[in-house]
Design an enzyme around this catalytic site. Structure first.
Site, short mmCIF file in Angstrom:
data_model
loop_
_atom_site.label_atom_id
_atom_site.label_comp_id
_atom_site.label_asym_id
_atom_site.label_seq_id
_atom_site.Cartn_x
_atom_site.Cartn_y
_atom_site.Cartn_z
N HIS A 1 0.87 -1.11 -0.04
CA HIS A 1 -0.03 -0.06 0.09
C HIS A 1 0.89 1.29 0.04
O HIS A 1 1.97 1.31 0.46
CB HIS A 1 -0.90 0.12 1.10
CG HIS A 1 -1.91 0.88 1.30
ND1 HIS A 1 -1.86 2.06 2.12
CD2 HIS A 1 -3.05 1.09 0.66
CE1 HIS A 1 -2.88 2.95 1.98
NE2 HIS A 1 -3.51 2.27 1.03
N SER B 1 -9.02 -14.68 -1.42
CA SER B 1 -9.27 -13.34 -1.87
C SER B 1 -10.63 -12.98 -2.40
O SER B 1 -11.25 -13.70 -3.24
CB SER B 1 -8.04 -12.62 -2.85
OG SER B 1 -8.36 -11.51 -3.49
C1 LIG Z 1 -6.73 0.23 2.71
C2 LIG Z 1 -5.34 -0.11 2.93
C3 LIG Z 1 -4.43 0.57 4.18
C4 LIG Z 1 -4.74 1.87 4.34
O1 LIG Z 1 -5.68 1.89 5.39
P1 LIG Z 1 -6.45 3.13 5.69
O2 LIG Z 1 -7.74 2.82 6.41
O3 LIG Z 1 -7.20 3.71 4.36
O4 LIG Z 1 -5.77 4.26 6.29
C5 LIG Z 1 -3.52 -0.16 4.24
N1 LIG Z 1 -2.87 -1.31 3.81
C6 LIG Z 1 -3.55 -2.04 2.93
C7 LIG Z 1 -3.27 -2.96 2.28
C8 LIG Z 1 -4.89 -1.44 2.42
O5 LIG Z 1 -5.57 -1.99 1.67
#
Ligand SMILES: *Cc1c(COP(=O)(O)O)cnc(C)c1O
Length: 300
Positions: free
Chosen positions: A57, A260
Site C-alpha cells: 500500500h 481473496s
Molecule cells: C486500505 C489499506 C491501507 C490503508 O488503510 P486506511 O484505512 O485507508 O488508512 C493499508 N494497507 C492496505 C493493504 C490497504 O488495503
C-alpha cells in the site's frame, strides 16, 4: 473506553495474544496502524532497514519517507505476494543491519497474501536471530476475512510478529474511517511518554481521538457476530468466484487469488465500457465485495 477495550480484546483473542501481553488502540485506519507498527519496529531496531514488496500500500512508502528509513522494495510474484527468493537476496545483501519487514496480508490491488510462514523461514535461513528482525503485518484488507477461511494463513502472535493492523471501514463496513493496531506490551513500555497535560501516558500517533470509532467497531463485531462475519466472508468469496467465471466465460482475462475477493481483470479498451463494468461489478458484489479494475496488460 469500555468499547475500545472490548474491541481490542476481540482482536487480541483472534490474533492469539494474552490480555496482559498486548497493547493496542483504535486508530483512524490502516495507515495509522502502519505508522504505529513500523514506528514500534524502528524504535526496537533503530538502524533497521524496512523491507516491503512493490505491491505494498502507498502508505508504507510514505511512512519510510516520513521516518527517513532506508526502504528496500522487494519484487512481487504475479499474484501480488512478496517474492521470498528476492527477499532472501535482499536480506543477505544487508546482513549487517536488522530487518523491519512489512507484510501485506492482502495487497490492495490484487489481493495477494504474503506468506508469513515462508517469510519467517526465509529470515531464519538468512541467519537473523529473534532480536534482529521485526515483522509488521498490514492486515488492513483481509484481517477480518482470513480467520474465517480454514486453510488460509493464520496471523498469530504465537509466531514472531511485532504488530498487526486492520481497517475498520473496509470489510467491517464502519461508516467512518477507523482501524485497530495491536502490538506487544513489552515494546510499548520503552516507547510511551508521560504527558502531564492529559494526566496519562501516551503512545499513540494522534492526540485527540474519535470516540465514535470504538463504538462503530464494537457495533459491527457485535451485530454481525462470528457466524454473521463468517457467512459474509463466504458470500463475498462465492460472488468473487462467480464474477471470475462470468468474466472468463465472456472471454475476458481475469484472475482471483485464493482466499481473496478481489477480481482483477484486463482493462477494456473502451473507457465507457470500463465505467459501466465498474457499476455492474459493484452490483454483483455486496458493499463489502471489492472489485477492482486496474490497468493491466492484456495478456493475463
Ligand atoms: C486500505 C489499506 C491501507 C490503508 O488503510 P486506511 O484505512 O485507508 O488508512 C493499508 N494497507 C492496505 C493493504 C490497504 O488495503
Amino acid at each position: 473506553m469500555k468499547f475500545e477495550v472490548s474491541v481490542l480484546d476481540w482482536f487480541a483473542k483472534l490474533w492469539e495474544i494474552e490480555k496482559n501481553e498486548y497493547w493496542g488502540y483504535v486508530t483512524t485506519g490502516g495507515t495509522e496502524g502502519n505508522l504505529h507498527g513500523i514506528l514500534v519496529g524502528r524504535e526496537q531496531l533503530p538502524d533497521g532497514i524496512l523491507y516491503t514488496s512493490e505491491d505494498s500500500h502507498y502508505s508504507i512508502f510514505k511512512i519510510a519517507r516520513m521516518y527517513r528509513m532506508r526502504c528496500v522494495k522487494v519484487a512481487s510474484l504475479i499474484s501480488g505476494e512478496i517474492d521470498c527468493a528476492q527477499l532472501e537476496t535482499s536480506l543477505l545483501a544487508n546482513k549487517d543491519k536488522p530487518a523491519i519487514i512489512n507484510l501485506n496480508i492482502g495487497t490492495t490491488l490484487k489481493g495477494g497474501i504474503n506468506d508469513l510462514d515462508l517469510v519467517i523461514k526465509t529470515i531464519d535461513k538468512c541467519g537473523f536471530t529473534n532480536d534482529q528482525f521485526y515483522i509488521h503485518c498490514d492486515d488492513a484488507l483481509f484481517g477480518i476475512m482470513l480467520p474465517f477461511m480454514k486453510q488460509a494463513l493464520r496471523i498469530s502472535f504465537k509466531k514472531p510478529i511485532g504488530s498487526v493492523t486492520i481497517s475498520g471501514h473496509k470489510f467491517l463496513g464502519c461508516p467512518s474511517p477507523c482501524g485497530v493496531l495491536i502490538t506487544r506490551l513489552k515494546y510499548i513500555n520503552a516507547f510511551s511518554r508521560d504527558v502531564d497535560y492529559i494526566a496519562s501516558r501516551d503512545a499513540t500517533i494522534t492526540g485527540s481521538r474519535c470516540g465514535h470509532a470504538p463504538v462503530f467497531l464494537w457495533y459491527a463485531l457485535t451485530i454481525k457476530g462470528l457466524t454473521g462475519l463468517e457467512n459474509e466472508v463466504h458470500n463475498c468469496i462465492f460472488k468473487a468466484r462467480y464474477l471470475l467465471n462470468q468474466l472468463r466465460g465472456a472471454g475476458i482475462g481475469a484472475m482471483l487469488n485464493e482466499y481473496s475477493n478481489i477480481v482483477v481483470f484486463e482493462r477494456p479498451l473502451d473507457d465507457n465500457f470500463t465505467l459501466q463494468s465498474l457499476c455492474i461489478a459493484k452490483d454483483v458484489g455486496s458493499r463489502n465485495c471489492a472489485c477492482s479494475i486496474h490497468k493491466l496488460s492484456r495478456n493475463y
